[in-house]
Motif scaffolding. Sequence first.
Motif, mmCIF file in Angstrom:
data_model
loop_
_atom_site.group_PDB
_atom_site.id
_atom_site.type_symbol
_atom_site.label_atom_id
_atom_site.label_comp_id
_atom_site.label_asym_id
_atom_site.label_seq_id
_atom_site.Cartn_x
_atom_site.Cartn_y
_atom_site.Cartn_z
ATOM 1 N N ILE A 113 4.386 0.358 1.660
ATOM 2 C CA ILE A 113 5.664 0.461 0.946
ATOM 3 C C ILE A 113 6.062 1.904 0.672
ATOM 4 C CG2 ILE A 113 5.549 -1.834 -0.103
ATOM 5 C CD1 ILE A 113 4.643 -0.445 -2.721
ATOM 6 N N GLY A 114 5.159 2.855 0.958
ATOM 7 C CA GLY A 114 5.514 4.247 0.743
ATOM 8 C C GLY A 114 4.461 5.186 1.275
ATOM 9 N N VAL A 159 0.813 -1.210 0.000
ATOM 10 C CA VAL A 159 0.000 0.000 0.000
ATOM 11 C C VAL A 159 0.852 1.268 0.000
ATOM 12 C CG1 VAL A 159 -1.885 1.209 1.202
ATOM 13 C CG2 VAL A 159 -1.731 -1.280 1.354
ATOM 14 N N LEU A 160 0.397 2.260 -0.770
ATOM 15 C CA LEU A 160 0.966 3.606 -0.749
ATOM 16 C C LEU A 160 -0.057 4.496 -0.055
ATOM 17 C CD1 LEU A 160 2.940 5.886 -1.692
ATOM 18 C CD2 LEU A 160 1.627 5.958 -3.828
ATOM 19 N N ILE A 161 0.372 5.187 0.999
ATOM 20 C CA ILE A 161 -0.521 6.077 1.754
ATOM 21 C C ILE A 161 -0.241 7.516 1.332
ATOM 22 C CG2 ILE A 161 -1.119 6.971 4.041
ATOM 23 C CD1 ILE A 161 -0.322 4.253 5.206
ATOM 24 N N VAL A 162 -1.298 8.228 0.925
ATOM 25 C CA VAL A 162 -1.141 9.619 0.507
ATOM 26 C C VAL A 162 -2.036 10.509 1.366
ATOM 27 C CG1 VAL A 162 -1.207 11.243 -1.431
ATOM 28 C CG2 VAL A 162 -0.796 8.797 -1.867
ATOM 29 N N ASP A 163 -1.397 11.388 2.165
ATOM 30 C CA ASP A 163 -2.127 12.335 3.015
ATOM 31 C C ASP A 163 -1.147 13.416 3.423
ATOM 32 O OD1 ASP A 163 -3.562 13.587 5.277
ATOM 33 O OD2 ASP A 163 -4.889 11.850 5.118
ATOM 34 N N ASN A 183 7.197 4.647 -9.199
ATOM 35 C CA ASN A 183 8.420 3.994 -8.717
ATOM 36 C C ASN A 183 8.149 2.741 -7.897
ATOM 37 O OD1 ASN A 183 10.026 5.955 -9.919
ATOM 38 N ND2 ASN A 183 10.004 7.257 -8.111
ATOM 39 N N LEU A 184 7.127 2.788 -7.044
ATOM 40 C CA LEU A 184 6.889 1.696 -6.093
ATOM 41 C C LEU A 184 5.888 0.658 -6.599
ATOM 42 C CD1 LEU A 184 6.646 3.899 -2.872
ATOM 43 C CD2 LEU A 184 8.612 2.537 -3.606
ATOM 44 N N GLN A 185 5.012 1.064 -7.518
ATOM 45 C CA GLN A 185 3.950 0.199 -8.050
ATOM 46 C C GLN A 185 3.175 -0.545 -6.949
ATOM 47 O OE1 GLN A 185 5.991 -2.002 -11.149
ATOM 48 N NE2 GLN A 185 5.888 -0.238 -12.483
ATOM 49 N N PRO A 186 2.520 0.211 -6.077
ATOM 50 C CA PRO A 186 1.723 -0.414 -5.012
ATOM 51 C C PRO A 186 0.495 -1.115 -5.579
ATOM 52 C CG PRO A 186 1.241 1.917 -5.126
ATOM 53 C CD PRO A 186 2.375 1.668 -6.095
ATOM 54 N N GLU A 187 -0.050 -2.046 -4.790
ATOM 55 C CA GLU A 187 -1.276 -2.734 -5.208
ATOM 56 C C GLU A 187 -2.510 -1.908 -4.860
ATOM 57 O OE1 GLU A 187 -0.953 -7.161 -4.176
ATOM 58 O OE2 GLU A 187 0.753 -6.221 -3.174
ATOM 59 N N VAL A 188 -2.391 -1.082 -3.807
ATOM 60 C CA VAL A 188 -3.493 -0.237 -3.358
ATOM 61 C C VAL A 188 -2.927 1.126 -2.964
ATOM 62 C CG1 VAL A 188 -5.331 0.070 -1.618
ATOM 63 C CG2 VAL A 188 -4.794 -2.225 -2.455
ATOM 64 N N VAL A 189 -3.697 2.187 -3.263
ATOM 65 C CA VAL A 189 -3.325 3.535 -2.832
ATOM 66 C C VAL A 189 -4.461 4.082 -1.975
ATOM 67 C CG1 VAL A 189 -2.783 5.895 -3.583
ATOM 68 C CG2 VAL A 189 -2.092 3.942 -5.000
ATOM 69 N N MET A 245 0.191 8.082 9.775
ATOM 70 C CA MET A 245 0.593 7.165 10.835
ATOM 71 C C MET A 245 -0.593 6.303 11.291
ATOM 72 S SD MET A 245 2.341 8.083 14.494
ATOM 73 C CE MET A 245 0.757 8.494 15.228
ATOM 74 N N MET A 246 -1.749 6.923 11.451
ATOM 75 C CA MET A 246 -2.948 6.162 11.859
ATOM 76 C C MET A 246 -3.278 5.082 10.838
ATOM 77 S SD MET A 246 -5.708 8.851 13.426
ATOM 78 C CE MET A 246 -7.022 7.655 13.298
ATOM 79 N N LEU A 247 -3.293 5.466 9.564
ATOM 80 C CA LEU A 247 -3.612 4.502 8.502
ATOM 81 C C LEU A 247 -2.568 3.395 8.443
ATOM 82 C CD1 LEU A 247 -4.899 6.246 5.256
ATOM 83 C CD2 LEU A 247 -5.933 4.359 6.492
ATOM 84 N N LYS A 248 -1.302 3.783 8.565
ATOM 85 C CA LYS A 248 -0.207 2.809 8.518
ATOM 86 C C LYS A 248 -0.386 1.761 9.618
ATOM 87 C CE LYS A 248 4.805 2.711 8.170
ATOM 88 N NZ LYS A 248 5.998 3.562 8.034
ATOM 89 N N ASN A 249 -0.720 2.215 10.828
ATOM 90 C CA ASN A 249 -0.925 1.295 11.951
ATOM 91 C C ASN A 249 -2.076 0.336 11.685
ATOM 92 O OD1 ASN A 249 1.204 2.435 13.346
ATOM 93 N ND2 ASN A 249 -0.091 3.774 14.588
ATOM 94 N N ILE A 250 -3.192 0.866 11.165
ATOM 95 C CA ILE A 250 -4.363 0.028 10.864
ATOM 96 C C ILE A 250 -4.005 -1.011 9.800
ATOM 97 C CG2 ILE A 250 -6.661 0.025 9.767
ATOM 98 C CD1 ILE A 250 -7.134 2.783 11.133
ATOM 99 N N LEU A 251 -3.353 -0.557 8.722
ATOM 100 C CA LEU A 251 -3.027 -1.452 7.609
ATOM 101 C C LEU A 251 -2.037 -2.534 8.027
ATOM 102 C CD1 LEU A 251 -2.816 1.296 4.874
ATOM 103 C CD2 LEU A 251 -4.482 -0.572 4.933
ATOM 104 N N MET A 252 -1.017 -2.146 8.792
ATOM 105 C CA MET A 252 -0.020 -3.121 9.220
ATOM 106 C C MET A 252 -0.639 -4.144 10.170
ATOM 107 S SD MET A 252 3.281 -0.602 9.415
ATOM 108 C CE MET A 252 4.357 -1.739 10.277
#
Length: 120
Positions: free
Chosen positions: A29-30, A4-8, A44-50, A15-22
């Motif tokens: 991944i970015g 996943v690539l998190i954009v905010d 560059n990273l080609q995530p499966e979900v953004v 950080m909140m989203l990263k914790n939930i996803l992990m």
Amino acid sequence: MAKVLIVDDAAFMRMMLKNILMKGGHEVIGEAENGLDAIEKYKNLQPEVVTMDITMPVMEGIEAVRHIKEFDPNAKILMCSAMGQQLMIIQAIEAGAIDFIVKPFQEERVLESVRKVLSN
């Protein structure tokens, strides 16, 4: 499990989203803090979900979705919005987003949306 690539633009929200996803078994991944940064990182990273915030400086989320979908028509993008942004959510889905999650984030809803976009 998805990459996943998190954009905010808000570090706290990322950080909140990263914790939930992990916690849900996904790999972050970015991270990007605006739409322009998101497009570069996507390529560059080609995530499966953004996960894409709507309101950001430099380039807002809906514009970034359009660019990412031009680059990769199969991109799986999940919009993040604050309450009361219904019109923007409609525009985001028209631009190519698959689903949306509302802030403040609820863990189960976030993970359910990721599953939904992966199976789409």
